[in-house]
Design a protein around this motif. Structure first.
Motif, PDB file in Angstrom:
ATOM      1  N   PRO A  11       0.795  -1.235   0.000  1.00  5.37           N
ATOM      2  CA  PRO A  11       0.000   0.000   0.000  1.00  5.37           C
ATOM      3  C   PRO A  11       0.828   1.285   0.000  1.00  5.37           C
ATOM      4  O   PRO A  11       0.257   2.378  -0.006  1.00  5.37           O
ATOM      5  CB  PRO A  11      -0.815  -0.100   1.305  1.00  5.37           C
ATOM      6  N   SER A  12       2.151   1.177   0.002  1.00  4.27           N
ATOM      7  CA  SER A  12       2.999   2.371   0.075  1.00  4.27           C
ATOM      8  C   SER A  12       2.857   3.235  -1.171  1.00  4.27           C
ATOM      9  O   SER A  12       3.133   2.781  -2.287  1.00  4.27           O
ATOM     10  CB  SER A  12       4.470   1.966   0.222  1.00  4.27           C
ATOM     11  N   PRO A  13       2.452   4.502  -1.028  1.00  2.00           N
ATOM     12  CA  PRO A  13       2.325   5.361  -2.215  1.00  2.00           C
ATOM     13  C   PRO A  13       3.666   5.631  -2.896  1.00  2.00           C
ATOM     14  O   PRO A  13       3.761   5.589  -4.130  1.00  2.00           O
ATOM     15  CB  PRO A  13       1.692   6.645  -1.662  1.00  2.00           C
ATOM     16  N   LYS A  17       5.117   4.638  -6.723  1.00  7.38           N
ATOM     17  CA  LYS A  17       5.836   5.508  -7.669  1.00  7.38           C
ATOM     18  C   LYS A  17       6.979   4.731  -8.322  1.00  7.38           C
ATOM     19  O   LYS A  17       7.144   4.755  -9.553  1.00  7.38           O
ATOM     20  CB  LYS A  17       6.366   6.738  -6.938  1.00  7.38           C
ATOM     21  N   ILE A  18       7.763   4.042  -7.517  1.00 14.15           N
ATOM     22  CA  ILE A  18       8.905   3.293  -8.047  1.00 14.15           C
ATOM     23  C   ILE A  18       8.450   2.042  -8.778  1.00 14.15           C
ATOM     24  O   ILE A  18       8.995   1.696  -9.843  1.00 14.15           O
ATOM     25  CB  ILE A  18       9.885   2.948  -6.911  1.00 14.15           C
ATOM     26  N   ARG A  19       7.445   1.355  -8.255  1.00 11.87           N
ATOM     27  CA  ARG A  19       6.962   0.150  -8.945  1.00 11.87           C
ATOM     28  C   ARG A  19       6.465   0.480 -10.353  1.00 11.87           C
ATOM     29  O   ARG A  19       6.685  -0.283 -11.306  1.00 11.87           O
ATOM     30  CB  ARG A  19       5.846  -0.502  -8.122  1.00 11.87           C
ATOM     31  N   SER A  20       5.795   1.626 -10.495  1.00  9.24           N
ATOM     32  CA  SER A  20       5.321   2.040 -11.819  1.00  9.24           C
ATOM     33  C   SER A  20       6.485   2.348 -12.754  1.00  9.24           C
ATOM     34  O   SER A  20       6.426   2.057 -13.954  1.00  9.24           O
ATOM     35  CB  SER A  20       4.415   3.266 -11.678  1.00  9.24           C
ATOM     36  N   ILE A  21       7.536   2.933 -12.204  1.00  9.81           N
ATOM     37  CA  ILE A  21       8.732   3.197 -13.014  1.00  9.81           C
ATOM     38  C   ILE A  21       9.390   1.884 -13.418  1.00  9.81           C
ATOM     39  O   ILE A  21       9.873   1.742 -14.557  1.00  9.81           O
ATOM     40  CB  ILE A  21       9.700   4.123 -12.251  1.00  9.81           C
ATOM     41  N   PHE A  22       9.417   0.901 -12.524  1.00  9.06           N
ATOM     42  CA  PHE A  22       9.908  -0.428 -12.906  1.00  9.06           C
ATOM     43  C   PHE A  22       9.116  -0.957 -14.103  1.00  9.06           C
ATOM     44  O   PHE A  22       9.683  -1.545 -15.030  1.00  9.06           O
ATOM     45  CB  PHE A  22       9.768  -1.409 -11.737  1.00  9.06           C
ATOM     46  N   GLY A  23       7.795  -0.771 -14.074  1.00 10.93           N
ATOM     47  CA  GLY A  23       6.974  -1.228 -15.192  1.00 10.93           C
ATOM     48  C   GLY A  23       7.319  -0.516 -16.479  1.00 10.93           C
ATOM     49  O   GLY A  23       7.440  -1.143 -17.543  1.00 10.93           O
ATOM     50  N   VAL A 176       7.620  13.260 -14.967  1.00  9.12           N
ATOM     51  CA  VAL A 176       6.489  14.119 -14.616  1.00  9.12           C
ATOM     52  C   VAL A 176       5.219  13.289 -14.429  1.00  9.12           C
ATOM     53  O   VAL A 176       4.442  13.510 -13.490  1.00  9.12           O
ATOM     54  CB  VAL A 176       6.276  15.198 -15.696  1.00  9.12           C
ATOM     55  N   ASP A 177       5.000  12.315 -15.290  1.00  6.38           N
ATOM     56  CA  ASP A 177       3.811  11.471 -15.205  1.00  6.38           C
ATOM     57  C   ASP A 177       3.817  10.606 -13.944  1.00  6.38           C
ATOM     58  O   ASP A 177       2.804  10.503 -13.246  1.00  6.38           O
ATOM     59  CB  ASP A 177       3.721  10.572 -16.443  1.00  6.38           C
ATOM     60  N   PHE A 178       4.955  10.000 -13.640  1.00  6.39           N
ATOM     61  CA  PHE A 178       5.011   9.109 -12.481  1.00  6.39           C
ATOM     62  C   PHE A 178       4.951   9.888 -11.175  1.00  6.39           C
ATOM     63  O   PHE A 178       4.449   9.387 -10.168  1.00  6.39           O
ATOM     64  CB  PHE A 178       6.259   8.231 -12.578  1.00  6.39           C
ATOM     65  N   ASN A 179       5.465  11.126 -11.200  1.00 11.71           N
ATOM     66  CA  ASN A 179       5.320  11.994 -10.032  1.00 11.71           C
ATOM     67  C   ASN A 179       3.856  12.219  -9.688  1.00 11.71           C
ATOM     68  O   ASN A 179       3.462  12.211  -8.517  1.00 11.71           O
ATOM     69  CB  ASN A 179       5.973  13.358 -10.296  1.00 11.71           C
ATOM     70  N   MET A 180       3.048  12.429 -10.698  1.00 16.37           N
ATOM     71  CA  MET A 180       1.630  12.733 -10.494  1.00 16.37           C
ATOM     72  C   MET A 180       0.828  11.468 -10.200  1.00 16.37           C
ATOM     73  O   MET A 180      -0.070  11.470  -9.347  1.00 16.37           O
ATOM     74  CB  MET A 180       1.077  13.422 -11.743  1.00 16.37           C
ATOM     75  N   TYR A 181       1.157  10.409 -10.879  1.00 18.23           N
ATOM     76  CA  TYR A 181       0.327   9.209 -10.845  1.00 18.23           C
ATOM     77  C   TYR A 181       0.169   8.626  -9.444  1.00 18.23           C
ATOM     78  O   TYR A 181      -0.950   8.294  -9.014  1.00 18.23           O
ATOM     79  CB  TYR A 181       0.900   8.147 -11.784  1.00 18.23           C
ATOM     80  N   TYR A 182       1.277   8.486  -8.717  1.00 17.03           N
ATOM     81  CA  TYR A 182       1.185   7.772  -7.444  1.00 17.03           C
ATOM     82  C   TYR A 182       0.302   8.511  -6.442  1.00 17.03           C
ATOM     83  O   TYR A 182      -0.327   7.886  -5.583  1.00 17.03           O
ATOM     84  CB  TYR A 182       2.585   7.530  -6.861  1.00 17.03           C
ATOM     85  N   CYS A 183       0.252   9.852  -6.525  1.00 21.22           N
ATOM     86  CA  CYS A 183      -0.609  10.611  -5.621  1.00 21.22           C
ATOM     87  C   CYS A 183      -2.081  10.303  -5.874  1.00 21.22           C
ATOM     88  O   CYS A 183      -2.873  10.113  -4.938  1.00 21.22           O
ATOM     89  CB  CYS A 183      -0.357  12.112  -5.788  1.00 21.22           C
TER      90      CYS A 183
END
Length: 302
Positions: A11-13, A17-23, A176-183
């Motif tokens: 559940p860590s926001p 952020k990092i998991r999405s960047i891994f993807g 920029v996208d991943f910065n916004m997405y996790y929030c």
């Protein structure tokens, strides 16, 4: 090349952020699940006391804070780049907006909505982490204000996609996208916040595109296995890099402390000091020597 080991909880926001960047990068990585709150006996020997989530490990090199984690991921997996068309400033700059102002609003929404359901020890832990008092009743009372602020900030994002572009900087995704997405991922677990997000159709479509990147290829690892890996790697010949002296000398004893929350000093021997990174050699009985890397922005070196 050593495996990327990622210490996080689902559940860590900031973990998301990092998991999405891994993807986005198509990364292969090892997943170590850590406790959501203290004590964290198997992560503290690696970080020297740094207690925030997530942490990335590569052998006996430990990366604390998403900023330095992202720098290391980009260096190891440069394609596709998180900084298309020289967008470094926009990527790093927007992170300080999303990680502080926007994330603060999201925290107020989540805690104001679900605080009554959270265990007392979890609230106490987060209050200690933030260095202050978390007043759930105040957050509940302030929910109308928080939702107003949230909606206004999302309207900026919707306007940024108004011309039909797929991502905030054009046809390819960026930091920029991943910065916004996790929030939005974090706040969206609150039904009322999800309803606010739903009012912005272009932002909704954009969220779907980011989510489609997935999380890369992950496999599980135990925290004990991660400690063994750190202990088994010899970093005695790691020389680091000293570019910016600032009154410090290589080999000198220093402390590195976050300047926002989790203000626990980490002590070690200075080995790297540049405009964007400080790294120290830290030693303890459990893992021996580890090299702990921090970003400069957002941390105090003393």
């Amino acid at each position: 090349m050593s495996d990327i080991i990622f210490h996080h909880y689902d559940p860590s926001p900031f973990g998301e952020k990092i998991r999405s960047i891994f993807g986005f990068k198509g990364a292969e990585w090892k997943s170590v699940q850590i406790p959501r709150m203290m004590p964290k006996p198997d992560i503290m020997p690696l970080t020297g006391g740094y207690r925030k989530t997530p942490v990335m490990q590569v052998g006996a090199h430990i990366y604390c804070d998403t900023q330095i984690i992202i720098r290391e991921i980009e260096a190891r997996l440069p394609t596709p780049s998180l900084f298309p068309n020289g967008s470094d400033y926009l990527g790093w700059g927007t992170s300080f907006f999303t990680d502080k102002a926007l994330f603060g609003i999201c925290v107020a929404i989540v805690f104001g909505s679900f605080g009554d359901q959270m265990p007392d020890e979890f609230i106490k832990d987060r209050a200690e982490l933030s260095g202050g008092n978390i007043n759930i009743e105040k957050m509940k009372a302030g929910l109308p204000y928080s939702f107003q602020q949230f909606s206004s900030m999302l309207d900026w994002a919707e306007q940024g996609l108004e011309d039909g572009r797929s991502y905030f900087l054009g046809d390819v995704a960026s930091l920029v996208d991943f910065n916004m997405y996790y929030c939005l991922w974090f706040a969206g677990r609150v039904p009322e916040a999800k309803a606010v997000i739903a009012k912005f159709p272009k932002l909704n479509a954009w969220m779907g595109r980011i989510a489609a990147f997935g999380h890369g290829s992950q496999s599980d690892m135990t925290s004990k296995e991660a400690l063994e890996i750190a202990n088994s790697e010899d970093v005695s010949d790691y020389t680091g890099e000293i570019v910016s002296v600032e009154g410090h000398s290589k080999g000198g004893q220093v402390t590195v402390t976050p300047n926002d929350s989790g203000r626990i000093p980490v002590t070690g021997t200075l080995i790297t000091l540049t405009s964007q990174e400080v790294a120290i050699r830290h030693t303890n009985d459990i893992v021996g020597d580890v090299i702990i890397h921090f970003p400069r922005a957002g941390f105090i070196l003393s």
